[in-house]
Design a protein around this motif. Sequence first.
Motif, PDB file in Angstrom:
ATOM      1  N   UNK A 231       3.269  -7.196   0.802  1.00 17.27           N
ATOM      2  CA  UNK A 231       2.919  -6.755   2.159  1.00 17.27           C
ATOM      3  C   UNK A 231       2.441  -5.300   2.245  1.00 17.27           C
ATOM      4  N   UNK A 232       2.617  -4.505   1.178  1.00 10.19           N
ATOM      5  CA  UNK A 232       2.249  -3.085   1.253  1.00 10.19           C
ATOM      6  C   UNK A 232       1.086  -2.735   0.319  1.00 10.19           C
ATOM      7  N   UNK A 233       0.184  -3.655   0.109  1.00  9.29           N
ATOM      8  CA  UNK A 233      -0.919  -3.401  -0.816  1.00  9.29           C
ATOM      9  C   UNK A 233      -1.851  -2.308  -0.299  1.00  9.29           C
ATOM     10  N   UNK A 234      -2.083  -2.273   1.007  1.00  6.34           N
ATOM     11  CA  UNK A 234      -2.931  -1.217   1.567  1.00  6.34           C
ATOM     12  C   UNK A 234      -2.266   0.142   1.395  1.00  6.34           C
ATOM     13  N   UNK A 235      -0.939   0.178   1.598  1.00  2.00           N
ATOM     14  CA  UNK A 235      -0.194   1.432   1.390  1.00  2.00           C
ATOM     15  C   UNK A 235      -0.214   1.832  -0.087  1.00  2.00           C
ATOM     16  N   UNK A 236      -0.145   0.840  -0.971  1.00  2.00           N
ATOM     17  CA  UNK A 236      -0.222   1.113  -2.410  1.00  2.00           C
ATOM     18  C   UNK A 236      -1.567   1.752  -2.761  1.00  2.00           C
ATOM     19  N   UNK A 237      -2.640   1.192  -2.218  1.00  2.00           N
ATOM     20  CA  UNK A 237      -3.965   1.743  -2.480  1.00  2.00           C
ATOM     21  C   UNK A 237      -4.051   3.186  -2.009  1.00  2.00           C
ATOM     22  N   UNK A 238      -3.563   3.474  -0.819  1.00  2.00           N
ATOM     23  CA  UNK A 238      -3.614   4.834  -0.294  1.00  2.00           C
ATOM     24  C   UNK A 238      -2.757   5.779  -1.132  1.00  2.00           C
ATOM     25  N   UNK A 239      -1.620   5.278  -1.601  1.00  3.64           N
ATOM     26  CA  UNK A 239      -0.751   6.098  -2.450  1.00  3.64           C
ATOM     27  C   UNK A 239      -1.463   6.461  -3.750  1.00  3.64           C
ATOM     28  N   UNK A 245      -5.024   8.743  -8.759  1.00 10.58           N
ATOM     29  CA  UNK A 245      -5.164   7.660  -9.731  1.00 10.58           C
ATOM     30  C   UNK A 245      -6.346   6.770  -9.368  1.00 10.58           C
ATOM     31  N   UNK A 246      -6.802   6.891  -8.141  1.00 11.94           N
ATOM     32  CA  UNK A 246      -8.007   6.205  -7.666  1.00 11.94           C
ATOM     33  C   UNK A 246      -8.772   7.167  -6.775  1.00 11.94           C
ATOM     34  N   UNK A 247     -10.046   6.900  -6.596  1.00 13.26           N
ATOM     35  CA  UNK A 247     -10.849   7.648  -5.626  1.00 13.26           C
ATOM     36  C   UNK A 247     -11.289   6.688  -4.530  1.00 13.26           C
ATOM     37  N   UNK A 248     -11.554   7.198  -3.345  1.00 13.98           N
ATOM     38  CA  UNK A 248     -12.032   6.313  -2.277  1.00 13.98           C
ATOM     39  C   UNK A 248     -13.283   5.544  -2.679  1.00 13.98           C
ATOM     40  N   UNK A 249     -14.080   6.148  -3.585  1.00 14.72           N
ATOM     41  CA  UNK A 249     -15.318   5.495  -4.011  1.00 14.72           C
ATOM     42  C   UNK A 249     -15.037   4.275  -4.892  1.00 14.72           C
ATOM     43  N   UNK A 250     -13.993   4.357  -5.718  1.00 16.40           N
ATOM     44  CA  UNK A 250     -13.687   3.243  -6.618  1.00 16.40           C
ATOM     45  C   UNK A 250     -12.780   2.204  -5.966  1.00 16.40           C
ATOM     46  N   UNK A 251     -12.115   2.569  -4.890  1.00 16.44           N
ATOM     47  CA  UNK A 251     -11.202   1.638  -4.228  1.00 16.44           C
ATOM     48  C   UNK A 251     -11.965   0.740  -3.250  1.00 16.44           C
ATOM     49  N   UNK A 252     -11.494  -0.471  -3.133  1.00 11.87           N
ATOM     50  CA  UNK A 252     -12.026  -1.398  -2.126  1.00 11.87           C
ATOM     51  C   UNK A 252     -11.254  -1.145  -0.841  1.00 11.87           C
ATOM     52  N   UNK A 253     -11.914  -0.574   0.158  1.00 15.81           N
ATOM     53  CA  UNK A 253     -11.221  -0.166   1.370  1.00 15.81           C
ATOM     54  C   UNK A 253     -10.981  -1.314   2.343  1.00 15.81           C
ATOM     55  N   UNK A 254     -11.372  -2.516   1.957  1.00 16.55           N
ATOM     56  CA  UNK A 254     -11.061  -3.679   2.786  1.00 16.55           C
ATOM     57  C   UNK A 254      -9.573  -4.024   2.625  1.00 16.55           C
ATOM     58  N   UNK A 255      -8.957  -4.590   3.659  1.00 20.39           N
ATOM     59  CA  UNK A 255      -7.543  -4.967   3.552  1.00 20.39           C
ATOM     60  C   UNK A 255      -7.302  -5.863   2.336  1.00 20.39           C
ATOM     61  N   UNK A 256      -6.252  -5.532   1.602  1.00 19.87           N
ATOM     62  CA  UNK A 256      -5.917  -6.272   0.386  1.00 19.87           C
ATOM     63  C   UNK A 256      -4.997  -7.448   0.716  1.00 19.87           C
ATOM     64  N   UNK A 269      -4.067   3.656 -14.423  1.00 19.72           N
ATOM     65  CA  UNK A 269      -4.353   5.092 -14.542  1.00 19.72           C
ATOM     66  C   UNK A 269      -3.122   5.905 -14.153  1.00 19.72           C
ATOM     67  N   UNK A 270      -2.447   5.482 -13.104  1.00 15.54           N
ATOM     68  CA  UNK A 270      -1.221   6.162 -12.681  1.00 15.54           C
ATOM     69  C   UNK A 270      -0.167   6.088 -13.778  1.00 15.54           C
ATOM     70  N   UNK A 271      -0.038   4.920 -14.413  1.00 17.40           N
ATOM     71  CA  UNK A 271       0.935   4.758 -15.491  1.00 17.40           C
ATOM     72  C   UNK A 271       0.608   5.659 -16.674  1.00 17.40           C
ATOM     73  N   UNK A 272      -0.674   5.771 -16.996  1.00 16.47           N
ATOM     74  CA  UNK A 272      -1.062   6.665 -18.091  1.00 16.47           C
ATOM     75  C   UNK A 272      -0.719   8.115 -17.753  1.00 16.47           C
ATOM     76  N   UNK A 273      -0.953   8.510 -16.514  1.00 13.47           N
ATOM     77  CA  UNK A 273      -0.652   9.871 -16.092  1.00 13.47           C
ATOM     78  C   UNK A 273       0.831  10.179 -16.193  1.00 13.47           C
ATOM     79  N   UNK A 274       1.653   9.165 -16.065  1.00 16.38           N
ATOM     80  CA  UNK A 274       3.100   9.364 -16.021  1.00 16.38           C
ATOM     81  C   UNK A 274       3.821   8.863 -17.265  1.00 16.38           C
ATOM     82  N   UNK A 531      -5.264  17.323 -16.460  1.00 13.56           N
ATOM     83  CA  UNK A 531      -4.566  16.212 -15.820  1.00 13.56           C
ATOM     84  C   UNK A 531      -3.062  16.442 -15.932  1.00 13.56           C
ATOM     85  N   UNK A 532      -2.361  16.384 -14.805  1.00 11.97           N
ATOM     86  CA  UNK A 532      -0.929  16.645 -14.827  1.00 11.97           C
ATOM     87  C   UNK A 532      -0.153  15.364 -15.127  1.00 11.97           C
TER      88      UNK A 532
END
Length: 569
Positions: A231-239, A245-256, A269-274, A531-532
């Motif tokens: 239920x929180x896929x849109x929130x996940x994308x924004x996070x 870990x994503x850019x607005x250009x690479x993300x699909x801004x339609x509801x997931x 990408x987030x996992x690699x960063x961490x 990259x941090x």
Amino acid sequence: MAFNTGKLLPVILVLFSPSQPTSADEVQPNNTPAAAISTLIAEKQNSLLIKPDFSKQADQLLSLYQLANNQFLWLGDSQSQTNIDAALAILTNAGADGLDPRDYDADVLKQTFELATAIPPSAINELAKFDTALSIALLRFVNDLHHGRVNPQQLNYPSPFGSKQFIEAAHLIKQAIDQHSVAQLPEAAQPKYKQYQQLKQILADYRKAPADGNFEPLIFEKALRPGEHHPQLDELRQRLITLNAMTPETADLQPEKFYSKKLQAGVKEFQRQNNLQADGIIGKETAAKLNQSLEQKILQIELAMERLRWLPDDITGPVIIVNIPAFQLRAFNSVNEADILSMKVIVGKAEKNQTPVLLEDMKYLEFMPYWNIPSSIMKKEILPKMYNNLGYLQSQDIELVQLYSKQDSGWYSVFDDIKHGRVRARQRPGKKNPLGKVKFIFPNKEDVYLHDTSSPSLFNRNQRDLSHGCVRVAEAEKLAEFVLGNQPETNWDLAAIQQAMSGSKTRRVSLSNPIPVLFFYTTTFVDQDNQIHFYRDIYNQDEVLEKALGRMPFPDNSSLVTAKTTTSG
């Protein structure tokens, strides 16, 4: 803490009352800047400060005013609004270096100096109090920025940490005042490492980020896998966008509706960063990192900057650095250049055998080494196996040496000798030896070292606190090539190293140019691509440092930074 200017206004009014001296003849002979400053320094108290006791800065304060012939530095005839404004700006902006402006009375001094300009020249004592208050705050800031707020010796760190050259803060400040370069003081006092500058820039970026006061956690009742609904896929994308870990250009801004490939790419990408396994599956560790607030990350960066202040100024290249919670080794030709070698490592177990922080010089390495088995491992791990299998030592290529028992009463006398430390055990070089084919020695009181391993499959794990305290390296051959390649007139090329690592005899190679080895502990690191990365606090050292910065007393030393180790692979 806000300063109550209302309490100071009566003082100002009294200073302007007719009872105050109005001419030089009415001023008491000892009522001079030199006398007022001398008295105040001797008392080591300044009531304008939140922490009025300045005993720790008294000697430096005395030196600072002696350099000025015991005259005012900021007020009086020498007043320079440019210097005052620059000093107040530094204290107000202490957060840029991961420090707390409240520790330097930033708000208090800003308000009191607005009032100080209204004080008549005849109010010598009050002017001295204002003038020295700003000097004390600036001394505190410069010292904290250079040496750190916490003495690492109090956290069981070894002597190289926190033993950098003492900064001449008084000379630095006086020179800056004379040259009207007060604004450059932070640059002069801060650590000179590139990593510090990278952290400082990222800290500034994080502070500019929108506040996450309305931060809502992402709730994962079970691991989220590709193609599943949440239920929180849109929130996940924004996070993921917020965390870079994503850019607005690479993300699909339609509801997931389902956990899509684009979201998976962002999670990887987030996992690699961490420093997590980049499998795109949101399990317990990934979920915890996703739910880490901006405030928590800022704190981690501040702790990393504090630890960098403890390092000596004279670490030069080549240098080998192991970041313990990152399970990572990096080798540099210079600490301020990009790493030329990076590899996974295995460090000491979190609960029992923590790898210690240290800074020592590598003196030699050994190809095809023996493993001198520590008595603790011999008693706890090997002896029970011997009871069940009399041929265990032979099967593991372990030999007993220096047997001091005068009478040989049979096999059971060997058990007794092991129990009482009358024999030393060592494992011969070979495939079963946990040290692998080479070990790197930098003498230290904890008796830990870097070495190869006979169990390379363990490097496939993400959580790699598995050893008895020593650090196992994933690519020992490359590390040997780096070490020996940095020796003058070396004959050790890759072919010679491979030959030594495939031989049957132990071979020691001394280094004519010792190489510094730093075992460091920081849960935040910025790589060469700027990259941090954030790492788990596997030994709970962040928590210890937080308490120290909060000046919370420890009941004992049992929970502090290092644990005694037993040498192993």
